[in-house]
Design a protein around this motif. Structure first.
Motif, PDB file in Angstrom:
ATOM      1  N   HIS A 175       0.835  -1.211   0.000  1.00  0.00           N
ATOM      2  CA  HIS A 175       0.000   0.000   0.000  1.00  0.00           C
ATOM      3  C   HIS A 175       0.865   1.255   0.000  1.00  0.00           C
ATOM      4  CE1 HIS A 175       0.739   1.034   4.275  1.00  0.00           C
ATOM      5  NE2 HIS A 175       0.933  -0.272   4.386  1.00  0.00           N
ATOM      6  N   SER A 176       2.061   1.163   0.588  1.00  0.00           N
ATOM      7  CA  SER A 176       2.943   2.325   0.668  1.00  0.00           C
ATOM      8  C   SER A 176       3.404   2.792  -0.709  1.00  0.00           C
ATOM      9  CB  SER A 176       4.172   2.006   1.533  1.00  0.00           C
ATOM     10  OG  SER A 176       3.797   1.681   2.845  1.00  0.00           O
ATOM     11  N   PHE A 177       3.515   1.867  -1.646  1.00  0.00           N
ATOM     12  CA  PHE A 177       3.936   2.245  -3.001  1.00  0.00           C
ATOM     13  C   PHE A 177       2.906   3.172  -3.629  1.00  0.00           C
ATOM     14  CE2 PHE A 177       4.008   1.458  -7.631  1.00  0.00           C
ATOM     15  CZ  PHE A 177       5.290   1.930  -7.900  1.00  0.00           C
ATOM     16  N   LEU A 178       1.637   2.841  -3.473  1.00  0.00           N
ATOM     17  CA  LEU A 178       0.581   3.696  -4.023  1.00  0.00           C
ATOM     18  C   LEU A 178       0.508   5.022  -3.284  1.00  0.00           C
ATOM     19  CD1 LEU A 178      -2.281   1.102  -4.645  1.00  0.00           C
ATOM     20  CD2 LEU A 178      -0.686   2.058  -6.314  1.00  0.00           C
ATOM     21  N   GLU A 179       0.735   5.010  -1.980  1.00  0.00           N
ATOM     22  CA  GLU A 179       0.678   6.240  -1.204  1.00  0.00           C
ATOM     23  C   GLU A 179       1.817   7.200  -1.576  1.00  0.00           C
ATOM     24  OE1 GLU A 179       0.551   5.198   2.920  1.00  0.00           O
ATOM     25  OE2 GLU A 179      -1.147   3.839   2.623  1.00  0.00           O
ATOM     26  N   LEU A 180       3.008   6.664  -1.737  1.00  0.00           N
ATOM     27  CA  LEU A 180       4.158   7.496  -2.096  1.00  0.00           C
ATOM     28  C   LEU A 180       4.030   8.083  -3.501  1.00  0.00           C
ATOM     29  CD1 LEU A 180       7.290   5.532  -0.795  1.00  0.00           C
ATOM     30  CD2 LEU A 180       6.388   7.683   0.067  1.00  0.00           C
ATOM     31  N   ASN A 181       3.421   7.313  -4.393  1.00  0.00           N
ATOM     32  CA  ASN A 181       3.403   7.688  -5.802  1.00  0.00           C
ATOM     33  C   ASN A 181       2.026   8.060  -6.330  1.00  0.00           C
ATOM     34  OD1 ASN A 181       6.322   6.964  -6.711  1.00  0.00           O
ATOM     35  ND2 ASN A 181       5.654   5.149  -5.601  1.00  0.00           N
ATOM     36  N   ASP A 182       1.081   8.332  -5.428  1.00  0.00           N
ATOM     37  CA  ASP A 182      -0.295   8.554  -5.875  1.00  0.00           C
ATOM     38  C   ASP A 182      -0.411   9.681  -6.901  1.00  0.00           C
ATOM     39  OD1 ASP A 182       0.345  10.473  -3.985  1.00  0.00           O
ATOM     40  OD2 ASP A 182      -1.605  10.466  -3.010  1.00  0.00           O
ATOM     41  N   GLU A 183       0.240  10.804  -6.638  1.00  0.00           N
ATOM     42  CA  GLU A 183       0.148  11.935  -7.564  1.00  0.00           C
ATOM     43  C   GLU A 183       0.756  11.597  -8.920  1.00  0.00           C
ATOM     44  OE1 GLU A 183       1.476  16.656  -7.975  1.00  0.00           O
ATOM     45  OE2 GLU A 183       2.131  15.475  -6.247  1.00  0.00           O
ATOM     46  N   LEU A 184       1.950  11.020  -8.891  1.00  0.00           N
ATOM     47  CA  LEU A 184       2.631  10.682 -10.146  1.00  0.00           C
ATOM     48  C   LEU A 184       1.864   9.647 -10.958  1.00  0.00           C
ATOM     49  CD1 LEU A 184       6.411  10.573  -9.140  1.00  0.00           C
ATOM     50  CD2 LEU A 184       5.393  11.964 -10.944  1.00  0.00           C
ATOM     51  N   LEU A 185       1.385   8.610 -10.305  1.00  0.00           N
ATOM     52  CA  LEU A 185       0.662   7.564 -11.020  1.00  0.00           C
ATOM     53  C   LEU A 185      -0.595   8.109 -11.688  1.00  0.00           C
ATOM     54  CD1 LEU A 185       1.074   4.610  -8.495  1.00  0.00           C
ATOM     55  CD2 LEU A 185       2.013   4.714 -10.817  1.00  0.00           C
ATOM     56  N   GLU A 186      -1.283   9.004 -10.998  1.00  0.00           N
ATOM     57  CA  GLU A 186      -2.471   9.614 -11.594  1.00  0.00           C
ATOM     58  C   GLU A 186      -2.090  10.488 -12.787  1.00  0.00           C
ATOM     59  OE1 GLU A 186      -5.899   9.502 -11.275  1.00  0.00           O
ATOM     60  OE2 GLU A 186      -5.309   7.651 -10.287  1.00  0.00           O
ATOM     61  N   ILE A 187      -1.016  11.246 -12.641  1.00  0.00           N
ATOM     62  CA  ILE A 187      -0.551  12.092 -13.748  1.00  0.00           C
ATOM     63  C   ILE A 187      -0.221  11.235 -14.964  1.00  0.00           C
ATOM     64  CG2 ILE A 187       1.354  13.560 -14.537  1.00  0.00           C
ATOM     65  CD1 ILE A 187       1.462  14.729 -11.701  1.00  0.00           C
ATOM     66  N   TYR A 188       0.567  10.201 -14.751  1.00  0.00           N
ATOM     67  CA  TYR A 188       0.978   9.341 -15.864  1.00  0.00           C
ATOM     68  C   TYR A 188      -0.216   8.631 -16.506  1.00  0.00           C
ATOM     69  CZ  TYR A 188       5.714   9.817 -13.861  1.00  0.00           C
ATOM     70  OH  TYR A 188       6.910  10.306 -13.375  1.00  0.00           O
ATOM     71  N   SER A 189      -1.153   8.190 -15.667  1.00  0.00           N
ATOM     72  CA  SER A 189      -2.297   7.436 -16.196  1.00  0.00           C
ATOM     73  C   SER A 189      -3.249   8.315 -17.005  1.00  0.00           C
ATOM     74  CB  SER A 189      -3.068   6.760 -15.052  1.00  0.00           C
ATOM     75  OG  SER A 189      -3.686   7.721 -14.224  1.00  0.00           O
ATOM     76  N   ASN A 190      -3.088   9.629 -16.903  1.00  0.00           N
ATOM     77  CA  ASN A 190      -3.919  10.555 -17.673  1.00  0.00           C
ATOM     78  C   ASN A 190      -3.187  11.152 -18.873  1.00  0.00           C
ATOM     79  OD1 ASN A 190      -6.621  10.857 -16.311  1.00  0.00           O
ATOM     80  ND2 ASN A 190      -5.296  11.216 -14.565  1.00  0.00           N
ATOM     81  N   CYS A 191      -1.998  10.652 -19.140  1.00  0.00           N
ATOM     82  CA  CYS A 191      -1.254  11.096 -20.324  1.00  0.00           C
ATOM     83  C   CYS A 191      -1.768  10.369 -21.561  1.00  0.00           C
ATOM     84  CB  CYS A 191       0.240  10.847 -20.138  1.00  0.00           C
ATOM     85  SG  CYS A 191       1.026  11.944 -18.924  1.00  0.00           S
ATOM     86  N   SER A 192      -1.318  10.804 -22.719  1.00  0.00           N
ATOM     87  CA  SER A 192      -1.780  10.183 -23.963  1.00  0.00           C
ATOM     88  C   SER A 192      -0.786   9.169 -24.514  1.00  0.00           C
ATOM     89  CB  SER A 192      -2.044  11.263 -25.022  1.00  0.00           C
ATOM     90  OG  SER A 192      -0.874  12.034 -25.235  1.00  0.00           O
ATOM     91  N   ASP A 193       0.501   9.457 -24.363  1.00  0.00           N
ATOM     92  CA  ASP A 193       1.515   8.594 -24.956  1.00  0.00           C
ATOM     93  C   ASP A 193       2.829   8.719 -24.194  1.00  0.00           C
ATOM     94  OD1 ASP A 193       2.499  11.082 -25.704  1.00  0.00           O
ATOM     95  OD2 ASP A 193       1.770  10.915 -27.765  1.00  0.00           O
ATOM     96  N   SER A 194       3.849   8.014 -24.665  1.00  0.00           N
ATOM     97  CA  SER A 194       5.150   8.008 -23.998  1.00  0.00           C
ATOM     98  C   SER A 194       5.758   9.402 -23.903  1.00  0.00           C
ATOM     99  CB  SER A 194       6.102   7.071 -24.741  1.00  0.00           C
ATOM    100  OG  SER A 194       7.388   7.100 -24.173  1.00  0.00           O
ATOM    101  N   GLN A 195       5.642  10.163 -24.967  1.00  0.00           N
ATOM    102  CA  GLN A 195       6.227  11.501 -24.994  1.00  0.00           C
ATOM    103  C   GLN A 195       5.609  12.410 -23.929  1.00  0.00           C
ATOM    104  OE1 GLN A 195       5.989  13.357 -28.843  1.00  0.00           O
ATOM    105  NE2 GLN A 195       7.382  15.015 -28.292  1.00  0.00           N
ATOM    106  N   SER A 196       4.304  12.327 -23.760  1.00  0.00           N
ATOM    107  CA  SER A 196       3.649  13.165 -22.756  1.00  0.00           C
ATOM    108  C   SER A 196       3.978  12.699 -21.340  1.00  0.00           C
ATOM    109  CB  SER A 196       2.136  13.186 -22.979  1.00  0.00           C
ATOM    110  OG  SER A 196       1.575  11.897 -22.872  1.00  0.00           O
ATOM    111  N   VAL A 197       4.200  11.392 -21.158  1.00  0.00           N
ATOM    112  CA  VAL A 197       4.620  10.882 -19.846  1.00  0.00           C
ATOM    113  C   VAL A 197       5.984  11.461 -19.477  1.00  0.00           C
ATOM    114  CG1 VAL A 197       5.413   8.828 -18.601  1.00  0.00           C
ATOM    115  CG2 VAL A 197       3.275   8.747 -19.885  1.00  0.00           C
ATOM    116  N   VAL A 198       6.912  11.447 -20.423  1.00  0.00           N
ATOM    117  CA  VAL A 198       8.248  11.994 -20.178  1.00  0.00           C
ATOM    118  C   VAL A 198       8.169  13.488 -19.866  1.00  0.00           C
ATOM    119  CG1 VAL A 198      10.508  12.458 -21.219  1.00  0.00           C
ATOM    120  CG2 VAL A 198       9.396  10.248 -21.589  1.00  0.00           C
TER     121      VAL A 198
END
Length: 230
Positions: A175-198
């Motif tokens: 659970h700590s992995f999701l807590e530490l990275n919650d903001e980043l994971l949400e940001i990445y999951s709302n990107c369109s492609d690899s370039q936007s993730v970077v």
């Protein structure tokens, strides 16, 4: 919103024992919800036997029959998390994951130069964007994720959030992995492609670096009360 260093300090790791015993029983409702979260796609790994088997998350997944171990020369048609990848995992990889699965290279970061990773020749090699480890060995360190963290991050970014949580729930510290990275994971999951993730990764790192500089400057600058007492 808390910055990354604040999150690392605040996440409670009191249950982060390296002695992760398998759960022996679950309620009927828990069992039903788990069945809904079991991936419909393949999960696999190449195990180069470089990690402590007592602490290896890939080995535990294997014991739980949640991952298939591949031979070194065995090909995998799906998304492969490997240091030789040329693109970042992104939501654009969802179809690859859903139809062909995810595979990870289980090896020691200290022995990358002597690991025959190039021999795997994946069709869809991918890198993970910036994320912070929550596993007991590398807690708080960027990019040094365990097998289960890497797999779960890929699932989350490509839209399989229930599946990601299902895998992480097999570890007391998951659970700590999701807590530490919650903001980043949400940001990445709302990107369109690899370039936007970077692009989002770069913006996040720059923002964190600026916050660190401001915090350091605030610590170094004497308070007014200190100045008055001199």
């Amino acid at each position: 919103m808390d910055n990354l260093s604040d999150k690392i300090e605040k996440v409670n790791l009191s249950d982060s024992s390296t002695d992760d015993s398998e759960k022996s029983s679950v309620s009927d409702s828990d069992s039903s919800s788990e069945e809904d979260a079991v991936p419909s796609f393949n999960i696999a790994m190449w195990d180069f036997n470089q990690c402590d088997p007592r602490k290896c998350s890939g080995r535990k997944l294997s014991r739980l029959k949640l991952i298939k171990t591949l031979k070194v020369k065995q090909r995998f048609p799906g998304l492969v998390l490997t240091p030789t990848g040329q693109k970042c995992v992104s939501p654009a990889d969802r179809v690859i994951v859903s139809t062909k699965g995810i595979a990870v290279v289980d090896c020691s970061w200290a022995k990358l130069d002597e690991t025959p990773i190039a021999a795997l020749k994946p069709a869809h090699g991918r890198l993970l964007p910036f994320l912070v480890a929550a596993n007991p060995i590398n807690y708080g360190k960027p990019l040094q994720l365990s097998c289960v963290e890497a797999i779960a991050a890929t699932m989350y970014i490509t839209g399989f959030k229930k599946e990601a949580k299902f895998y992480l729930d097999k570890f007391s510290w998951g659970h700590s992995f999701l807590e530490l990275n919650d903001e980043l994971l949400e940001i990445y999951s709302n990107c369109s492609d690899s370039q936007s993730v970077v692009l989002e990764q770069t913006k996040y790192i720059e923002r964190e670096q600026q916050l660190q500089k401001e915090r350091q400057k605030a610590r170094d600058f004497p308070s007014s009360s200190d100045s008055e007492s001199d």
